[in-house]
Design an enzyme around this catalytic site. Structure first.
Site, PDB file in Angstrom:
ATOM      1  N   GLU A  21     -80.100  99.066  26.336  1.00  0.00           N
ATOM      2  CA  GLU A  21     -79.261  99.403  25.178  1.00  0.00           C
ATOM      3  C   GLU A  21     -78.757 100.838  25.242  1.00  0.00           C
ATOM      4  OE1 GLU A  21     -80.800  96.166  21.930  1.00  0.00           O
ATOM      5  OE2 GLU A  21     -81.490  98.186  21.629  1.00  0.00           O
ATOM      6  N   GLU A  72     -81.348  89.545  25.590  1.00  0.00           N
ATOM      7  CA  GLU A  72     -82.140  89.588  24.356  1.00  0.00           C
ATOM      8  C   GLU A  72     -81.398  88.810  23.291  1.00  0.00           C
ATOM      9  OE1 GLU A  72     -83.535  93.277  22.696  1.00  0.00           O
ATOM     10  OE2 GLU A  72     -83.878  94.141  24.677  1.00  0.00           O
TER      11      GLU A  72
HETATM   12  C1  BG6 Z   1     -83.606  95.672  20.864  1.00  0.00           C
HETATM   13  C2  BG6 Z   1     -84.576  96.295  21.794  1.00  0.00           C
HETATM   14  O1  BG6 Z   1     -83.152  96.711  20.088  1.00  0.00           O
HETATM   15  O2  BG6 Z   1     -84.008  94.710  19.947  1.00  0.00           O
HETATM   16  C3  BG6 Z   1     -85.973  95.721  21.751  1.00  0.00           C
HETATM   17  O3  BG6 Z   1     -84.108  96.355  23.108  1.00  0.00           O
HETATM   18  C4  BG6 Z   1     -86.279  95.295  20.329  1.00  0.00           C
HETATM   19  O4  BG6 Z   1     -86.832  96.683  22.262  1.00  0.00           O
HETATM   20  C5  BG6 Z   1     -85.329  94.198  19.923  1.00  0.00           C
HETATM   21  O5  BG6 Z   1     -87.592  94.919  20.119  1.00  0.00           O
HETATM   22  C6  BG6 Z   1     -85.577  93.614  18.552  1.00  0.00           C
HETATM   23  O6  BG6 Z   1     -85.633  94.614  17.602  1.00  0.00           O
HETATM   24  P1  BG6 Z   1     -86.863  94.777  16.622  1.00  0.00           P
HETATM   25  O7  BG6 Z   1     -86.585  96.036  15.927  1.00  0.00           O
HETATM   26  O8  BG6 Z   1     -86.824  93.592  15.740  1.00  0.00           O
HETATM   27  O9  BG6 Z   1     -88.066  94.838  17.472  1.00  0.00           O
END
Ligand code: BG6
Length: 490
Positions: free
Chosen positions: A175, A379
């Site tokens: 990111e 993701e």
């Molecule tokens: C992204 C990151 O921002 O989203 C992860 O790359 C992160 O590290 C994921 O865990 C989900 O976000 P969160 O805040 O729900 O853990």
């Protein structure tokens, strides 16, 4: 409509959110290790000095460091073709400044990679997932200093050399475009405005956009050099970028909203990937820098490095979308690392992130139209409160619905002509949330018995979604229907 043969189905994690063992076997302190627990209502904090009695979730996380064999076996049972994880820089170079790498850290990832390969799971490794060594943060403000490029290259070269032949897919910075936001300064770039006093995660103190964008420039150079040197070390390496993709719509047809949305997209969704995929700064940034009094110092040769070090493929996280408007009657909503204007057509998760599967199809088309490169969604997922049912299993049908709808839209995108090569849903095993530091915000197919009050024994259990995703992978995304778990109870 179907996914291409050989489509890479799997899951994604990050070292700081699952490994724990934060100071074992020579590991040093990373920026995430100084980050406290928080919640949806209470922001996490960075505490440069460890506070007695304060809870730091990365220190134990889900104890994957000691349980990785069990975890990879469960991923293999689901049929994973790929597993995205990060190497924690501070296991290899504990402060970032050592001349020699930490052998025990290297050996851990040897074992982890071998374990993946044993099950024919392709490792997809993020070099830096919010894990910049804290000593570099203190001495150099992370990537704000040019010296950090060399420190990063020493680390990248070490792991490329060590794992060549066993690993094909790499991502440079997780990111990276989070660095365009104040919140991304410490996490993504190591720019912490005060390295002596605590700072809020959501509103980091002393944010200086000029310093942040300079740090981003150094991060681009580091990423491009990693691509160039990685290809020299092993020409079979495929090295990608990784962006937050948060689809953004104009709230109204008002041309002013359209321009605002275009400007937002330029900075947030396109700037970093334009540099990393096209190998040059986009021209719209000249005006942005001028209007924000930002002067980027570039050295002779940087332009060539960026040009030659463009990535082989594009990857992103995708969780939700936002709107943009110039009108006053806007409702603010939360999202991944940033907020925006609510979309009246969408519903939100328990953490207020607006769920928008069609926005993923839209984004994938936009990305592919722009770069014509292979794409992976690395993701995606639903952070939710999970409760066990009377039969002892978590029946996370809400998560299945979320994932199904997003996979359906990926299929549409493939049919639209997008070269989508893989999907690694986020937090394939429950882990610590990056934004809130909670265990309660669960994403996994695998339930981890660990809770925010400190209780729990770290044991792992299959959720309903585990069996569902197994079927999805088995059928290469053809069968997205529900599973019957009657005979599968624990
Ligand atoms: C992204 C990151 O921002 O989203 C992860 O790359 C992160 O590290 C994921 O865990 C989900 O976000 P969160 O805040 O729900 O853990």
């Amino acid at each position: 409509m179907s996914f291409p043969k050989g489509f890479l189905w799997g899951g994604a994690t990050a070292a700081n959110q699952l490994e724990g063992a934060w100071n074992e076997d020579g590991k040093g302190v990373s920026i995430s290790d100084i980050s406290t627990g928080g919640s949806a209502k209470q922001s996490k904090r960075f505490t440069p000095v460890f506070e007695e009695g304060t809870y730091y979730p990365s220190h134990v996380a889900i104890d994957h460091y000691h349980r990785y064999k069990e975890d990879i076996k469960l991923f293999a049972e689901m049929g994973f073709k790929v597993y995205r994880f990060s190497i924690n820089w501070t296991r290899i170079y504990p402060t970032g400044f050592e001349d020699e790498p930490n052998e025990k850290g290297l050996a851990f990832y040897d074992d982890l990679i071998d374990e993946c390969n044993k099950y024919n799971i392709e490792p997809l490794i993020t070099l830096c997932h919010y894990e910049i060594p804290f000593e570099i943060v203190k001495k150099y403000k992370g990537f704000a200093s040019r010296e950090t490029i060399d420190l990063f290259m020493k680390y990248a070269t070490t792991v490329f050399e060590r794992y060549k032949g066993k690993v094909k897919y790499w991502l440079t910075f997780n990111e990276i475009n989070n660095g365009t936001n104040p919140v991304g300064g410490p996490l993504a770039l190591g720019v912490l405005g005060d390295t002596e006093n605590a700072s809020e995660f959501i509103h980091p103190v002393n944010d200086d956009p000029e310093v942040r964008f300079q740090a981003l420039h150094h991060t681009f150079v580091a990423s491009a050099l990693a691509v160039i040197i990685g290809h020299q070390i092993d020409p079979n390496f495929k090295i990608g970028c990784m962006q937050i993709m948060a689809t953004s719509y104009a709230l109204t047809p008002d041309p002013k909203d359209q321009i605002l949305n275009q400007q937002h997209n330029h900075i947030m969704n396109w700037f970093c990937s334009d540099v990393q995929c096209r190998g040059a700064y986009p021209r719209y940034m000249n005006r942005y820098f001028k209007e924000h009094n930002i002067n980027i110092k570039m050295l002779p040769g940087d332009t060539e490095i960026l040009r030659d070090g463009h990535v082989d493929f594009y990857t992103c996280s995708y969780y939700m979308s936002f709107c943009q408007t110039t009108h006053d009657n806007r409702e603010e909503v939360a999202g991944n690392m940033m907020g925006g204007t609510a979309n009246p057509y969408l519903k939100a998760s328990d953490w207020g992130w607006q769920i928008d599967p069609i926005g993923l199809r839209y984004a994938l088309n936009e990305i592919y139209d722009r770069y014509q490169m292979p794409i992976m969604v690395v993701e995606n997922g639903l952070g939710a409160y999970d409760e066990k049912g009377e039969d002892g299993m978590v029946h996370d049908t809400y998560r299945i619905d979320y994932l199904r709808q997003h996979i359906e839209q990926m299929k549409e995108a493939v049919e639209d002509g997008v070269d989508l090569i893989g999907y690694t849903s986020w937090g394939c095993i429950d882990l610590v949330s990056a934004s809130t530091g909670e265990y309660a915000k669960r994403y996994g197919y695998i339930y981890v018995n660990k809770f925010d009050d400190g209780s729990g024994d770290f044991s792992r259990e299959r959720k309903e979604s585990f069996y569902w995703y197994k079927k999805v992978i088995e059928t290469n995304g053809e069968d997205l229907t529900d599973v019957d778990t009657t005979d599968l109870r624990p």
